[in-house]
Design a protein around this motif. Structure first.
Motif, PDB file in Angstrom:
ATOM      1  N   THR A  92      22.042   1.918 -34.233  1.00 39.71           N
ATOM      2  CA  THR A  92      21.221   0.677 -34.100  1.00 39.71           C
ATOM      3  C   THR A  92      20.915   0.114 -35.648  1.00 39.71           C
ATOM      4  O   THR A  92      21.056   0.701 -36.522  1.00 39.71           O
ATOM      5  CB  THR A  92      20.039   0.874 -33.284  1.00 39.71           C
ATOM      6  N   VAL A  93      20.554  -1.109 -35.575  1.00 42.71           N
ATOM      7  CA  VAL A  93      19.785  -1.742 -37.023  1.00 42.71           C
ATOM      8  C   VAL A  93      18.422  -2.130 -36.496  1.00 42.71           C
ATOM      9  O   VAL A  93      18.293  -2.847 -35.416  1.00 42.71           O
ATOM     10  CB  VAL A  93      20.473  -2.673 -37.530  1.00 42.71           C
ATOM     11  N   ILE A  94      17.231  -1.872 -37.101  1.00 41.73           N
ATOM     12  CA  ILE A  94      16.007  -2.268 -36.752  1.00 41.73           C
ATOM     13  C   ILE A  94      15.676  -2.794 -37.993  1.00 41.73           C
ATOM     14  O   ILE A  94      15.891  -2.950 -39.295  1.00 41.73           O
ATOM     15  CB  ILE A  94      15.332  -1.032 -36.449  1.00 41.73           C
ATOM     16  N   TYR A  95      14.127  -3.367 -37.743  1.00 42.34           N
ATOM     17  CA  TYR A  95      13.273  -4.109 -38.865  1.00 42.34           C
ATOM     18  C   TYR A  95      11.890  -3.697 -38.243  1.00 42.34           C
ATOM     19  O   TYR A  95      11.568  -3.976 -37.414  1.00 42.34           O
ATOM     20  CB  TYR A  95      13.363  -5.773 -38.575  1.00 42.34           C
ATOM     21  N   SER A  96      11.366  -2.734 -39.303  1.00 43.04           N
ATOM     22  CA  SER A  96       9.988  -2.313 -38.890  1.00 43.04           C
ATOM     23  C   SER A  96       8.801  -3.406 -39.326  1.00 43.04           C
ATOM     24  O   SER A  96       8.923  -3.834 -40.522  1.00 43.04           O
ATOM     25  CB  SER A  96       9.661  -0.942 -39.711  1.00 43.04           C
ATOM     26  N   ASP A  97       8.075  -3.774 -38.474  1.00 45.33           N
ATOM     27  CA  ASP A  97       7.236  -4.841 -38.362  1.00 45.33           C
ATOM     28  C   ASP A  97       5.814  -4.379 -39.045  1.00 45.33           C
ATOM     29  O   ASP A  97       5.049  -5.102 -39.570  1.00 45.33           O
ATOM     30  CB  ASP A  97       6.780  -5.339 -37.117  1.00 45.33           C
ATOM     31  N   GLN A  98       5.451  -3.031 -39.122  1.00 44.92           N
ATOM     32  CA  GLN A  98       4.334  -2.532 -39.478  1.00 44.92           C
ATOM     33  C   GLN A  98       4.477  -1.033 -39.836  1.00 44.92           C
ATOM     34  O   GLN A  98       4.994  -0.112 -39.095  1.00 44.92           O
ATOM     35  CB  GLN A  98       3.173  -2.640 -38.300  1.00 44.92           C
ATOM     36  N   ARG A  99       3.610  -0.463 -40.755  1.00 45.39           N
ATOM     37  CA  ARG A  99       3.501   0.824 -41.274  1.00 45.39           C
ATOM     38  C   ARG A  99       2.005   1.205 -40.882  1.00 45.39           C
ATOM     39  O   ARG A  99       1.195   0.745 -41.493  1.00 45.39           O
ATOM     40  CB  ARG A  99       3.808   1.046 -42.541  1.00 45.39           C
ATOM     41  N   PHE A 100       1.875   2.271 -40.155  1.00 43.92           N
ATOM     42  CA  PHE A 100       0.448   2.778 -39.869  1.00 43.92           C
ATOM     43  C   PHE A 100       0.458   4.174 -40.409  1.00 43.92           C
ATOM     44  O   PHE A 100       1.532   4.997 -40.262  1.00 43.92           O
ATOM     45  CB  PHE A 100       0.252   2.794 -38.398  1.00 43.92           C
ATOM     46  N   SER A 101      -0.805   4.511 -40.890  1.00 40.75           N
ATOM     47  CA  SER A 101      -1.025   5.906 -41.159  1.00 40.75           C
ATOM     48  C   SER A 101      -1.627   6.550 -39.817  1.00 40.75           C
ATOM     49  O   SER A 101      -2.135   5.799 -38.797  1.00 40.75           O
ATOM     50  CB  SER A 101      -2.439   6.130 -42.236  1.00 40.75           C
ATOM     51  N   TYR A 102      -1.590   7.709 -39.774  1.00 38.57           N
ATOM     52  CA  TYR A 102      -2.147   8.474 -38.270  1.00 38.57           C
ATOM     53  C   TYR A 102      -3.793   7.804 -37.988  1.00 38.57           C
ATOM     54  O   TYR A 102      -4.026   7.618 -37.006  1.00 38.57           O
ATOM     55  CB  TYR A 102      -2.146   9.919 -38.481  1.00 38.57           C
ATOM     56  N   GLU A 103      -4.496   7.898 -38.990  1.00 36.72           N
ATOM     57  CA  GLU A 103      -5.823   7.209 -38.966  1.00 36.72           C
ATOM     58  C   GLU A 103      -6.040   6.005 -38.614  1.00 36.72           C
ATOM     59  O   GLU A 103      -6.767   5.568 -37.694  1.00 36.72           O
ATOM     60  CB  GLU A 103      -6.387   7.562 -40.590  1.00 36.72           C
ATOM     61  N   GLU A 104      -5.109   5.119 -38.970  1.00 36.32           N
ATOM     62  CA  GLU A 104      -5.114   3.751 -38.562  1.00 36.32           C
ATOM     63  C   GLU A 104      -4.788   3.657 -36.909  1.00 36.32           C
ATOM     64  O   GLU A 104      -5.559   2.882 -36.563  1.00 36.32           O
ATOM     65  CB  GLU A 104      -4.318   3.154 -39.524  1.00 36.32           C
ATOM     66  N   ALA A 105      -3.690   4.328 -36.788  1.00 39.43           N
ATOM     67  CA  ALA A 105      -3.156   4.291 -35.318  1.00 39.43           C
ATOM     68  C   ALA A 105      -4.468   4.949 -34.422  1.00 39.43           C
ATOM     69  O   ALA A 105      -4.551   4.272 -33.404  1.00 39.43           O
ATOM     70  CB  ALA A 105      -1.855   5.032 -34.950  1.00 39.43           C
ATOM     71  N   GLN A 106      -4.983   5.949 -35.104  1.00 41.35           N
ATOM     72  CA  GLN A 106      -5.954   6.717 -34.142  1.00 41.35           C
ATOM     73  C   GLN A 106      -7.292   5.683 -34.028  1.00 41.35           C
ATOM     74  O   GLN A 106      -7.874   5.698 -33.119  1.00 41.35           O
ATOM     75  CB  GLN A 106      -6.515   7.890 -34.997  1.00 41.35           C
ATOM     76  N   SER A 107      -7.651   4.846 -34.953  1.00 39.40           N
ATOM     77  CA  SER A 107      -8.710   3.739 -34.927  1.00 39.40           C
ATOM     78  C   SER A 107      -8.293   2.881 -33.875  1.00 39.40           C
ATOM     79  O   SER A 107      -9.172   2.656 -32.994  1.00 39.40           O
ATOM     80  CB  SER A 107      -8.658   3.081 -36.331  1.00 39.40           C
ATOM     81  N   ILE A 108      -7.003   2.380 -33.562  1.00 36.37           N
ATOM     82  CA  ILE A 108      -6.591   1.420 -32.698  1.00 36.37           C
ATOM     83  C   ILE A 108      -6.839   2.287 -31.149  1.00 36.37           C
ATOM     84  O   ILE A 108      -7.503   1.747 -30.236  1.00 36.37           O
ATOM     85  CB  ILE A 108      -5.245   0.960 -32.950  1.00 36.37           C
ATOM     86  N   ILE A 109      -6.474   3.423 -31.091  1.00 33.59           N
ATOM     87  CA  ILE A 109      -6.347   4.168 -29.874  1.00 33.59           C
ATOM     88  C   ILE A 109      -8.065   4.422 -29.421  1.00 33.59           C
ATOM     89  O   ILE A 109      -8.281   4.345 -28.171  1.00 33.59           O
ATOM     90  CB  ILE A 109      -5.715   5.560 -29.879  1.00 33.59           C
ATOM     91  N   GLU A 110      -8.742   4.652 -30.374  1.00 34.52           N
ATOM     92  CA  GLU A 110     -10.130   5.039 -30.133  1.00 34.52           C
ATOM     93  C   GLU A 110     -10.957   3.810 -29.737  1.00 34.52           C
ATOM     94  O   GLU A 110     -11.867   3.694 -28.952  1.00 34.52           O
ATOM     95  CB  GLU A 110     -10.737   5.910 -31.244  1.00 34.52           C
ATOM     96  N   SER A 111     -10.742   2.664 -30.735  1.00 35.15           N
ATOM     97  CA  SER A 111     -11.793   1.598 -30.685  1.00 35.15           C
ATOM     98  C   SER A 111     -11.017   0.595 -29.727  1.00 35.15           C
ATOM     99  O   SER A 111     -11.926  -0.414 -29.250  1.00 35.15           O
ATOM    100  CB  SER A 111     -11.852   0.859 -31.930  1.00 35.15           C
ATOM    101  N   LYS A 112      -9.743   0.787 -29.418  1.00 34.86           N
ATOM    102  CA  LYS A 112      -9.304  -0.320 -28.615  1.00 34.86           C
ATOM    103  C   LYS A 112      -9.450  -1.713 -29.290  1.00 34.86           C
ATOM    104  O   LYS A 112      -9.039  -2.810 -28.610  1.00 34.86           O
ATOM    105  CB  LYS A 112      -9.621  -0.707 -27.070  1.00 34.86           C
ATOM    106  N   SER A 113      -9.591  -1.834 -30.604  1.00 28.11           N
ATOM    107  CA  SER A 113      -9.849  -2.968 -31.340  1.00 28.11           C
ATOM    108  C   SER A 113      -8.580  -3.219 -32.208  1.00 28.11           C
ATOM    109  O   SER A 113      -7.686  -2.287 -32.708  1.00 28.11           O
ATOM    110  CB  SER A 113     -11.133  -2.821 -32.057  1.00 28.11           C
ATOM    111  N   ASP A 114      -8.396  -4.623 -32.523  1.00 26.39           N
ATOM    112  CA  ASP A 114      -7.256  -4.770 -33.422  1.00 26.39           C
ATOM    113  C   ASP A 114      -7.754  -4.842 -34.976  1.00 26.39           C
ATOM    114  O   ASP A 114      -7.147  -5.190 -35.817  1.00 26.39           O
ATOM    115  CB  ASP A 114      -6.847  -6.209 -33.207  1.00 26.39           C
ATOM    116  N   ILE A 115      -9.021  -4.472 -35.228  1.00 25.75           N
ATOM    117  CA  ILE A 115      -9.385  -4.441 -36.560  1.00 25.75           C
ATOM    118  C   ILE A 115      -9.365  -2.958 -37.202  1.00 25.75           C
ATOM    119  O   ILE A 115      -9.994  -2.059 -36.433  1.00 25.75           O
ATOM    120  CB  ILE A 115     -10.999  -5.010 -36.639  1.00 25.75           C
ATOM    121  N   ILE A 116      -8.808  -2.893 -38.405  1.00 35.58           N
ATOM    122  CA  ILE A 116      -8.712  -1.680 -39.148  1.00 35.58           C
ATOM    123  C   ILE A 116      -9.756  -1.691 -40.117  1.00 35.58           C
ATOM    124  O   ILE A 116      -9.856  -2.398 -41.156  1.00 35.58           O
ATOM    125  CB  ILE A 116      -7.202  -1.550 -39.659  1.00 35.58           C
ATOM    126  N   PRO A 117     -10.744  -0.664 -40.040  1.00 40.40           N
ATOM    127  CA  PRO A 117     -11.820  -0.851 -41.074  1.00 40.40           C
ATOM    128  C   PRO A 117     -11.304  -0.379 -42.506  1.00 40.40           C
ATOM    129  O   PRO A 117     -10.328   0.488 -42.516  1.00 40.40           O
ATOM    130  CB  PRO A 117     -12.861   0.359 -40.662  1.00 40.40           C
TER     131      PRO A 117
END
Length: 725
Positions: free
Chosen positions: A369-394
């Motif tokens: 395939t060929v892809i284009y990555s829209d976003q790079r997250f660290s584990y901490e950033e992704a964890q923040s989304i999962i825990e807070s259900k919010s779109d804001i990364i502190p």
């Protein structure tokens, strides 16, 4: 009695072992006493007479027979075996061989210059004084290694190198003309060239000076050199890699499935530079979810038969040391061309799944395939989304150091993938998978790569999210080819050894835990309960470590026996080709079979699997050594502090104690435990005080202080202070 008369009364020499060895080395040849005497370089009449006598002894023991008068030949029985030597740290070892049920003891005098892990031919015999068989090395078939790391001690006309390896029972003699640039006290890499029959030590030459003991780079390079691992690329390999065309072309895109418009992102450790994998997500018209597992298409750049491919195969894996990565591929590929960096188009090899709300796989597709990555997250950033259900990364966990807002579609994709991953994980566990979330020790390092602090890496939901989709891709690729009965590279894991499980049971029963041995499934579920129950307890690391030791090692093989620990019938490694060569092989084979190719040679790939498993093992040992080195370095600066630790091992010479707050392990010698006279009780795995009857056993909490921190040997010695009552 004076010296002379003592000498006169000396017993005649016993040559039976040496004679037997000479005859055994050439079982088809006949020997007379003169030939044997000449081989042993014995010219005196007394020794010759003793050889004649010993030949008769061996004949009476039915070990040799007289083919004609005065000519002898060994009686070939099944006591000859080929296998490997496993040395212990007490200058003796064990002979390991598939044909024998148990490993056979090899005393020091029977080693005959064999070293740890050498492939040897031995003769196994029963000692009269004990029932246990012993082995004698007759021939060294293959040296496991000829290069060793050690500290050089230069005398006037020669030098000796003392190695840091506890299983290496001899130092290495270096003639004056083979010292190279070495100065007295340097850490050097030496090559063993020869070991004359009568010499106590092998002869060698210095091939590289690594530096002064205790210096950071010296010790890290010494760890790599000890395992024969490189720390840079040959110039010609770098040059070849730099010439590779890494541009994305319209011709190549036309040959692939174009997934550049599908929402795609990566989740990796915050300090990662090589992004192997990305996930894409879209909701289909039928309400199901399409999740793409996109893996860097290394095999597009890494062509078979090139010097780059040969180098990658020889390395077989990247090595992750505490302060650096020794990559399998040059940086131009590992960190740039192949790395799935954000906002860049990349070639990938993908496994695309259609899943329903119950995380059942409705459909699978594999291909380039060929892809284009829209976003790079660290584990901490992704964890923040999962825990807070919010779109804001502190700001405090943001990779940019500033607070930012994540586009809503990415938030929704992350939350839905987390939900599906949790269902996949629950299913795996109920099928008997074992959850080893062993605590990883990590270090905060300053500019000079010195440890300023210790912290523990704990896997959270974001880690499990990535893990589950990688497991799904690995499993489904293996299943797709496995069901076609074609040669493939599997990652296999055998069932645990029952004896080791019994030993684990003996230790954990002291803490009130137990294993249910009724069935395979019961063993798995009771191991899982055990690992859950010990979480957060003082004995957690000890129990985790012992439980891991009961497991067989996972290896690569063309013969699929399934993966016990993951509870999968089919499993492979497909998702990390930047850092593991078996994944590159899996990609090539998958494409070959997708193109309608015939099954490849199992024998060729089994040899490649074996090499990959060996290199993985060496890399793991080097990684462990680098952690030990950093722990010792860290403890050097904390010599005046008292630490609370857990007894993690008990032997007749002392106790091993693991400090709770930083997982550093060291030894308290039995003779230095001053509050009583202690003896070792092997039934209880404990030291018992003669007067107080005080017991020091596995899992007990004790206070210790650093006595000695040896950077070169990577060893900690502790003073025992008191038990924590």
């Amino acid at each position: 009695m004076n010296k002379k008369s003592r000498k006169m009364g000396k017993k005649s020499k016993d040559f039976t072992a040496q004679i037997f060895k000479i005859l055994s080395k050439e079982p088809s040849k006949f020997f007379n006493y003169k030939q044997i005497a000449a081989t042993l370089e014995l010219k005196d009449t007394k020794s010759r007479n003793e050889i004649i006598r010993d030949l008769k002894v061996l004949k009476a023991q039915d070990k040799i027979h007289e083919t004609e008068i005065g000519k002898y030949q060994v009686i070939s029985k099944a006591e000859y075996y080929e296998g490997y030597l496993d040395m212990n740290s007490r200058k003796s070892g064990y002979f390991v061989c598939d044909e024998l049920e148990e490993d056979v003891y090899v005393p020091k005098q029977n080693l005959n210059h064999a070293l740890d892990k050498d492939k040897v031919k031995v003769y196994v015999y029963s000692r009269r004084s004990s029932r246990k068989p012993e082995a004698e090395v007759l021939e060294i078939l293959e040296r496991a290694k000829t290069e060793f790391v050690g500290v050089i001690d230069i005398q006037k006309n020669f030098a000796f190198v003392t190695t840091t390896n506890a299983k290496m029972y001899t130092d290495i003699f270096i003639p004056k003309n083979k010292l190279g640039e070495a100065q007295n006290g340097d850490v050097v890499l030496v090559e063993m060239e020869d070991w004359p029959k009568k010499a106590d030590s092998p002869f060698g030459k210095v091939i590289k000076v690594l530096g002064k003991p205790g210096e950071h780079n010296t010790e890290i390079h010494a760890i790599l050199a000890e395992y024969g691992l490189p720390y840079d690329f040959p110039i010609e390999v770098e040059a070849y890699a730099n010439k590779i065309d890494t541009s994305i072309t319209t011709e190549e895109i036309a040959k692939r499935r174009d997934m550049r418009n599908v929402l795609t992102f990566t989740i990796d450790p915050k300090d990662a530079k090589d992004f192997d994998d990305a996930l894409s997500f879209q909701v289909l018209d039928n309400g199901n979810y399409e999740i793409g597992v996109h893996i860097a298409d290394v095999s597009h750049y890494l062509q078979e038969g090139t010097i780059l491919d040969e180098e990658a195969y020889n390395r077989a894996t990247s090595v992750y040391l505490v302060d650096r990565v020794v990559p399998m591929l040059p940086e131009v590929l590992s960190n740039f061309a192949c790395s799935l960096r954000p906002h860049e188009e990349k070639y990938t090899f993908s496994a695309v799944f259609q899943l329903n709300n119950k995380a059942e796989v409705i459909d699978s597709w594999f291909g380039r395939t060929v892809i284009y990555s829209d976003q790079r997250f660290s584990y901490e950033e992704a964890q923040s989304i999962i825990e807070s259900k919010s779109d804001i990364i502190p700001a405090e966990i943001s990779l940019t150091g500033k607070e930012y807002r994540v586009p809503q579609p990415i938030v929704e994709a992350t939350l839905k993938q987390d939900e599906l991953a949790k269902i996949l994980r629950r299913k795996r566990m109920s099928n008997g998978a074992i959850s080893f979330d062993k605590v990883e020790v990590k270090f905060h390092l300053n500019q000079e790569a010195e440890p300023t602090g210790v912290y523990f890496k704990v896997a959270k939901d974001a880690n499990h999210l990535i893990e589950e989709f990688m497991l799904l891709a690995n499993r489904k690729v293996a299943e797709f080819i496995g069901k076609q009965k074609k040669t493939f590279v599997y990652r296999i894991h055998d069932e645990p050894n029952e004896d080791k499980l019994m030993n684990l049971q003996a230790v954990i029963s002291k803490f009130g835990y137990s294993i249910n041995f009724k069935s395979k499934k019961d063993i798995s579920s009771s191991l899982n309960s055990l690992l859950t129950e010990v979480q957060g307890k003082k004995e957690q690391n000890l129990v985790d470590t012992l439980a891991i030791r009961t497991m067989s090692k996972a290896v690569y093989s063309t013969e699929n026996i399934g993966h016990y620990g993951l509870a999968f019938d089919y499993y492979s490694h497909f998702t990390s080709p930047i850092r593991r060569y078996p994944d590159v092989m899996a990609h090539r084979l998958l494409q070959h079979y997708l193109d309608g190719g015939k099954s490849v040679s199992e024998e060729d790939y089994e040899a490649k699997c074996h090499h990959s498993s060996d290199m993985e093992n060496l890399a793991a040992q080097a990684e462990r050594d680098s952690i030990k080195y950093m722990q010792v370095k860290y403890m050097q600066d904390h010599k005046d502090e008292e630490f609370l630790g857990v007894i993690s091992g008990v032997t007749e010479w002392g106790i091993y104690v693991e400090i709770i707050e930083n997982k550093c392990e060291g030894m308290c010698r039995i003779r230095e435990i001053k509050d009583d006279y202690y003896t070792f009780d092997d039934k209880q795995y404990a030291l018992v005080g003669e007067v107080s009857k005080n017991i020091l056993q596995l899992g007990d909490e004790v206070y210790v202080k650093v006595k000695n921190a040896d950077l070169v040997k990577k060893q900690l010695d502790f003073w025992y202070i008191r038990k924590n009552e």
